[in-house]
Write an enzyme that holds these catalytic residues in place. Structure first.
Site, PDB file in Angstrom:
ATOM      1  N   THR A   1       0.827  -1.215   0.000  1.00  0.00           N
ATOM      2  CA  THR A   1       0.000   0.000   0.000  1.00  0.00           C
ATOM      3  C   THR A   1       0.856   1.256   0.000  1.00  0.00           C
ATOM      4  O   THR A   1       0.459   2.293  -0.518  1.00  0.00           O
ATOM      5  CB  THR A   1      -0.933  -0.027   1.234  1.00  0.00           C
ATOM      6  OG1 THR A   1      -1.837  -1.114   1.078  1.00  0.00           O
ATOM      7  CG2 THR A   1      -1.731   1.253   1.383  1.00  0.00           C
TER       8      THR A   1
ATOM      9  N   SER B   1       1.315  -7.540  -0.858  1.00  0.00           N
ATOM     10  CA  SER B   1       2.052  -8.561  -0.085  1.00  0.00           C
ATOM     11  C   SER B   1       1.205  -9.770   0.291  1.00  0.00           C
ATOM     12  O   SER B   1       1.741 -10.774   0.744  1.00  0.00           O
ATOM     13  CB  SER B   1       2.702  -7.951   1.154  1.00  0.00           C
ATOM     14  OG  SER B   1       1.793  -7.785   2.208  1.00  0.00           O
TER      15      SER B   1
ATOM     16  N   THR C   1       1.682  -4.288   4.328  1.00  0.00           N
ATOM     17  CA  THR C   1       1.524  -4.604   5.751  1.00  0.00           C
ATOM     18  C   THR C   1       1.053  -6.047   5.981  1.00  0.00           C
ATOM     19  O   THR C   1       1.272  -6.608   7.047  1.00  0.00           O
ATOM     20  CB  THR C   1       0.488  -3.671   6.413  1.00  0.00           C
ATOM     21  OG1 THR C   1      -0.766  -3.813   5.731  1.00  0.00           O
ATOM     22  CG2 THR C   1       0.930  -2.225   6.377  1.00  0.00           C
ATOM     23  N   ASP C   2       0.390  -6.632   4.971  1.00  0.00           N
ATOM     24  CA  ASP C   2      -0.327  -7.884   5.230  1.00  0.00           C
ATOM     25  C   ASP C   2       0.574  -9.060   5.593  1.00  0.00           C
ATOM     26  O   ASP C   2       0.192  -9.898   6.415  1.00  0.00           O
ATOM     27  CB  ASP C   2      -1.229  -8.236   4.036  1.00  0.00           C
ATOM     28  CG  ASP C   2      -2.460  -7.336   3.979  1.00  0.00           C
ATOM     29  OD1 ASP C   2      -2.772  -6.690   5.012  1.00  0.00           O
ATOM     30  OD2 ASP C   2      -3.105  -7.258   2.929  1.00  0.00           O
TER      31      ASP C   2
HETATM   32  C1  SIN Z   1      -0.217  -5.245   1.062  1.00  0.00           C
HETATM   33  O1  SIN Z   1       0.023  -5.901   2.077  1.00  0.00           O
HETATM   34  O2  SIN Z   1       0.561  -5.225   0.075  1.00  0.00           O
HETATM   35  C2  SIN Z   1      -1.482  -4.467   0.946  1.00  0.00           C
HETATM   36  C3  SIN Z   1      -1.967  -3.945   2.226  1.00  0.00           C
HETATM   37  C4  SIN Z   1      -1.027  -2.970   2.873  1.00  0.00           C
HETATM   38  O3  SIN Z   1       0.114  -2.752   2.498  1.00  0.00           O
HETATM   39  O4  SIN Z   1      -1.508  -2.362   3.867  1.00  0.00           O
END
Ligand code: SIN
Length: 323
Positions: A14, A62, A95-96
């Site tokens: 993100t 991710s 973050t995932d």
């Molecule tokens: C991801 O994990 O690539 C999408 C969600 C995020 O980064 O918060």
């Protein structure tokens, strides 16, 4: 005086996401902007006491992180860390699965230089994106004298790879280190350290590294899955996985790693058939406290997703052991 180099590797997420509208925090597409654009969006990065080098390693949401990217990532991270003039690294990441990549790198490399994963909960096109500040904070941590190990920086908080977990679906401060607490806070570019930097894990790291090199990017990694204990769990999923050739299983148990009796019996049968089984807990805090007569090994305080990574590395290391 030579300025120390900080390498910034982009992998997507993100933090590199874009949306059609600045008020849209949900309907965006992750992994759109390159790492060069992310760095350029933070003017303070050009003014710092460091030289930044950028490299685009991957461009993924991710949730789709995979072994090929991990294999390339660990090679590039170890290459850069081996350069005497590189002080530390930053990895921009979604973050995932950030906590999984963090533990994968820490368990394999246990680096004596800092490798700082950072991220964002809002896309880069948001009215008030969080990525630029997180990136600046991550570079500040990577250039901090004495910092080492794989770390995560989000919303001004520094977490260690072993403890960090995403615990919230949309808040900017989405990560927690559970009852261990954070390692440090980033305060206006400085660091308030709360506990020691992570130590390198002992064990099979070197062998596993060799195995990753041997595996190459297209070969199969050992299959390790996670199963969950819950009301009515009957062990059918374990039997199906064993029939499908699974090599390792992590079970996320209830409370102190307790298991539904039907699931436990299927897991014991799997273990007797040669599948490695590790017991973690589905609780967000605390750890499984073992007792000497436990039939299934516990995860040594690792969450189910991190216990899975350790089990993968253990199986990789074992596949290199002399017969
Ligand atoms: C991801 O994990 O690539 C999408 C969600 C995020 O980064 O918060």
């Amino acid at each position: 005086m030579d300025r120390k180099k900080i390498v910034v590797l982009g992998t997507g997420g993100t933090i590199a996401g874009t949306a059609a509208s600045a008020s849209d925090h949900l309907g965006y597409t992750a992994a759109q902007l390159g790492v060069v654009q992310l760095v350029a969006a933070v003017p303070a990065l050009a003014a710092g006491p460091w030289e930044l080098l950028t490299e685009q390693l991957a461009q993924v949401d991710s949730k789709d992180m995979d072994f090929d990217i991990w294999a390339r990532l660990v090679r590039r991270v170890s290459h850069h860390l081996a350069q005497a003039d590189v002080q530390g690294m930053v990895i921009t990441h979604g973050t995932d699965t950030l906590e999984e990549t963090a533990w994968f790198l820490q368990a394999l490399l246990g680096p004596d230089k800092p490798v700082v994963l950072t991220c964002a909960m809002r896309p880069a096109t948001a009215l008030a994106p969080d990525g630029p500040q997180n990136l600046l904070d991550a570079v500040a941590v990577a250039s901090h004298p004495g910092a080492c190990g794989v770390l995560a920086v989000c919303a001004g908080v520094v977490h260690g790879a072993r403890e960090v977990q995403k615990v919230h679906t949309y808040r900017l401060d989405a990560f927690s280190s559970g009852d261990a607490g954070p390692l440090a806070y980033v305060e206006n570019g400085g660091l308030r350290l709360l506990r020691n930097w992570p130590a390198a894990p002992a064990g099979q790291a070197q062998t596993a590294m060799k195995n990753i090199a041997n595996l190459g990017e297209k070969r199969r990694w050992p299959r390790v899955d996670i199963v969950l204990s819950h009301a009515g769990a009957d062990g059918a999923v374990v039997r199906a996985l064993v029939a499908d050739g699974v090599r390792g299983l992590v079970v996320a148990g209830t409370g102190n790693g307790s298991l539904h009796h039907a699931l436990e019996s299927a897991l014991l049968q799997a273990q007797a058939a040669g599948v490695k089984v590790v017991r973690a807990t589905r609780c967000l805090e605390g750890r499984v406290l073992s007792s000497p007569d436990d039939a299934l090994a516990d995860s040594q305080g690792l969450s189910p997703v991190k216990a899975r990574i350790s089990l993968l590395l253990e199986l990789l290391a074992a596949s290199d052991a002399p017969a």
